[in-house]
Write a protein that holds these residues in place. Sequence first.
Motif, PDB file in Angstrom:
ATOM      1  N   UNK A  73      67.272  22.022  52.352  1.00 21.11           N
ATOM      2  CA  UNK A  73      66.480  21.209  53.263  1.00 21.11           C
ATOM      3  C   UNK A  73      65.129  20.826  52.681  1.00 21.11           C
ATOM      4  N   UNK A  74      64.678  21.537  51.633  1.00 14.73           N
ATOM      5  CA  UNK A  74      63.390  21.260  51.030  1.00 14.73           C
ATOM      6  C   UNK A  74      62.286  22.128  51.613  1.00 14.73           C
ATOM      7  N   UNK A  75      61.144  22.096  50.960  1.00 16.10           N
ATOM      8  CA  UNK A  75      59.998  22.899  51.367  1.00 16.10           C
ATOM      9  C   UNK A  75      59.033  22.039  52.165  1.00 16.10           C
ATOM     10  N   UNK A  76      58.759  22.434  53.399  1.00 19.99           N
ATOM     11  CA  UNK A  76      57.830  21.694  54.255  1.00 19.99           C
ATOM     12  C   UNK A  76      56.515  22.436  54.443  1.00 19.99           C
ATOM     13  N   UNK A  77      56.248  23.390  53.599  1.00 20.97           N
ATOM     14  CA  UNK A  77      54.999  24.137  53.697  1.00 20.97           C
ATOM     15  C   UNK A  77      53.810  23.193  53.593  1.00 20.97           C
ATOM     16  N   UNK A  78      52.852  23.364  54.503  1.00 19.32           N
ATOM     17  CA  UNK A  78      51.660  22.529  54.492  1.00 19.32           C
ATOM     18  C   UNK A  78      51.791  21.245  55.283  1.00 19.32           C
TER      19      UNK A  78
ATOM     20  N   UNK B 102      60.550  24.491  61.103  1.00 21.98           N
ATOM     21  CA  UNK B 102      59.783  25.728  61.041  1.00 21.98           C
ATOM     22  C   UNK B 102      60.301  26.665  59.965  1.00 21.98           C
ATOM     23  N   UNK B 103      61.610  26.766  59.842  1.00 23.46           N
ATOM     24  CA  UNK B 103      62.208  27.623  58.816  1.00 23.46           C
ATOM     25  C   UNK B 103      61.869  27.140  57.411  1.00 23.46           C
ATOM     26  N   UNK B 104      61.632  25.827  57.278  1.00 21.28           N
ATOM     27  CA  UNK B 104      61.280  25.249  55.981  1.00 21.28           C
ATOM     28  C   UNK B 104      59.792  25.354  55.683  1.00 21.28           C
ATOM     29  N   UNK B 105      59.027  25.942  56.617  1.00 16.97           N
ATOM     30  CA  UNK B 105      57.619  26.188  56.354  1.00 16.97           C
ATOM     31  C   UNK B 105      56.639  25.277  57.049  1.00 16.97           C
ATOM     32  N   UNK B 106      57.121  24.335  57.860  1.00 16.94           N
ATOM     33  CA  UNK B 106      56.230  23.385  58.517  1.00 16.94           C
ATOM     34  C   UNK B 106      55.478  24.019  59.678  1.00 16.94           C
ATOM     35  N   UNK B 107      54.334  23.438  60.000  1.00 17.09           N
ATOM     36  CA  UNK B 107      53.683  23.685  61.285  1.00 17.09           C
ATOM     37  C   UNK B 107      54.355  22.739  62.268  1.00 17.09           C
ATOM     38  N   UNK B 108      54.941  23.276  63.330  1.00 11.52           N
ATOM     39  CA  UNK B 108      55.731  22.478  64.263  1.00 11.52           C
ATOM     40  C   UNK B 108      55.008  22.328  65.591  1.00 11.52           C
ATOM     41  N   UNK B 109      54.814  21.074  66.005  1.00  6.86           N
ATOM     42  CA  UNK B 109      54.328  20.759  67.341  1.00  6.86           C
ATOM     43  C   UNK B 109      55.549  20.380  68.159  1.00  6.86           C
ATOM     44  N   UNK B 110      55.908  21.232  69.100  1.00 10.19           N
ATOM     45  CA  UNK B 110      57.117  21.042  69.894  1.00 10.19           C
ATOM     46  C   UNK B 110      56.759  20.450  71.252  1.00 10.19           C
ATOM     47  N   UNK B 111      57.156  19.206  71.456  1.00 12.56           N
ATOM     48  CA  UNK B 111      56.910  18.549  72.745  1.00 12.56           C
ATOM     49  C   UNK B 111      58.065  18.846  73.697  1.00 12.56           C
ATOM     50  N   UNK B 112      57.720  18.964  74.970  1.00 15.55           N
ATOM     51  CA  UNK B 112      58.741  19.082  76.005  1.00 15.55           C
ATOM     52  C   UNK B 112      58.318  18.262  77.217  1.00 15.55           C
ATOM     53  N   UNK B 113      59.312  17.862  78.017  1.00 11.27           N
ATOM     54  CA  UNK B 113      59.040  17.146  79.248  1.00 11.27           C
ATOM     55  C   UNK B 113      58.860  18.117  80.397  1.00 11.27           C
TER      56      UNK B 113
ATOM     57  N   UNK C 208      63.153  27.195  71.166  1.00  3.51           N
ATOM     58  CA  UNK C 208      63.382  26.440  69.937  1.00  3.51           C
ATOM     59  C   UNK C 208      62.480  26.894  68.796  1.00  3.51           C
ATOM     60  N   UNK C 209      61.260  27.303  69.137  1.00  4.74           N
ATOM     61  CA  UNK C 209      60.296  27.684  68.094  1.00  4.74           C
ATOM     62  C   UNK C 209      60.064  29.197  68.047  1.00  4.74           C
ATOM     63  N   UNK C 210      60.934  29.942  68.709  1.00  2.19           N
ATOM     64  CA  UNK C 210      60.743  31.387  68.814  1.00  2.19           C
ATOM     65  C   UNK C 210      60.647  32.052  67.451  1.00  2.19           C
ATOM     66  N   UNK C 211      61.415  31.590  66.477  1.00  2.00           N
ATOM     67  CA  UNK C 211      61.447  32.238  65.164  1.00  2.00           C
ATOM     68  C   UNK C 211      60.292  31.813  64.253  1.00  2.00           C
ATOM     69  N   UNK C 212      59.492  30.841  64.695  1.00  2.00           N
ATOM     70  CA  UNK C 212      58.370  30.367  63.883  1.00  2.00           C
ATOM     71  C   UNK C 212      57.150  31.246  64.152  1.00  2.00           C
ATOM     72  N   UNK C 213      56.448  31.684  63.116  1.00  2.41           N
ATOM     73  CA  UNK C 213      55.251  32.505  63.335  1.00  2.41           C
ATOM     74  C   UNK C 213      54.234  31.811  64.229  1.00  2.41           C
TER      75      UNK C 213
END
Length: 255
Positions: free
Chosen positions: A1-6, A27-38, A47-52
């Motif tokens: 999937x590639x490295x999304x760190x940073x 998130x698993x690839x290292x990204x900072x994830x902004x998760x929108x919900x309605x 969805x983001x439980x496993x992300x630090x």
Amino acid sequence: MGDLSGKTILVTGASKGIGAEIARIAGAAGAFVIAHYGGDRDGAEAAVESIPEGRKLILPADFHDLDSVDSLWTRAIEHCGRIDALINNAATMIWDGGFDQPLADWDRAWNESLQVNVLAPARLMRRAVPHYLDQGGGSIVTISSWAAQRGVTNPDTIAYGASKSAIHAATQTVARAFAAQGILAYVIAPGVVRTRLSEQFAKTQGGEQAISKGLASGRWVEPEEIAQLVAFLVTGAAPQLSGATLDMNGATYIR
């Protein structure tokens, strides 16, 4: 999937289905994830439980309200400082907007479909493009549908297909207009995906088995497959794919 760190990635509609998988895999690839919900915060949290904790932000926004959409972008920037990729995934499908429905239902289906599926993501693109120009580039990935190219099977969902065509064209316009400025924009057009919407659709067409028989591969697209493709695209590893429509339908619909 590639490295999304940073990289900071805003995923709309992250509480379920494709959006939830995109958030998880990014998130698993290292990204900072902004998760929108309605309305489903629990789904976004799952969805983001496993992300630090230091690499995620959960934000609500009502896509029926463009002020709320603008606020989503503003709050994300205030918290993160920058956004590197916008994933326009959130969408709605109205099931009772067919030709034999009362005019009020027809109009409601069109108004809501255009509001949520076109005006809201277009507003986010309007915020993203100047931001990307200022920071020297960025990515937009729009989750469209094969309905944008071939129309819908069920005419009761005509407004959905039309709305997907509109945001498809808007995304490609961004790609063409700003390629030289480092703004990359892609469209992913899945076929039948293993989501709640597709399962509801299958019930209107004779059930899952009937749908599967009409697919060349005999199976539905898994949300994870789409999420893996999104993660690859936002690495920036394939800039010459910008503007492309990437079909994911197991060879059922080939253009």
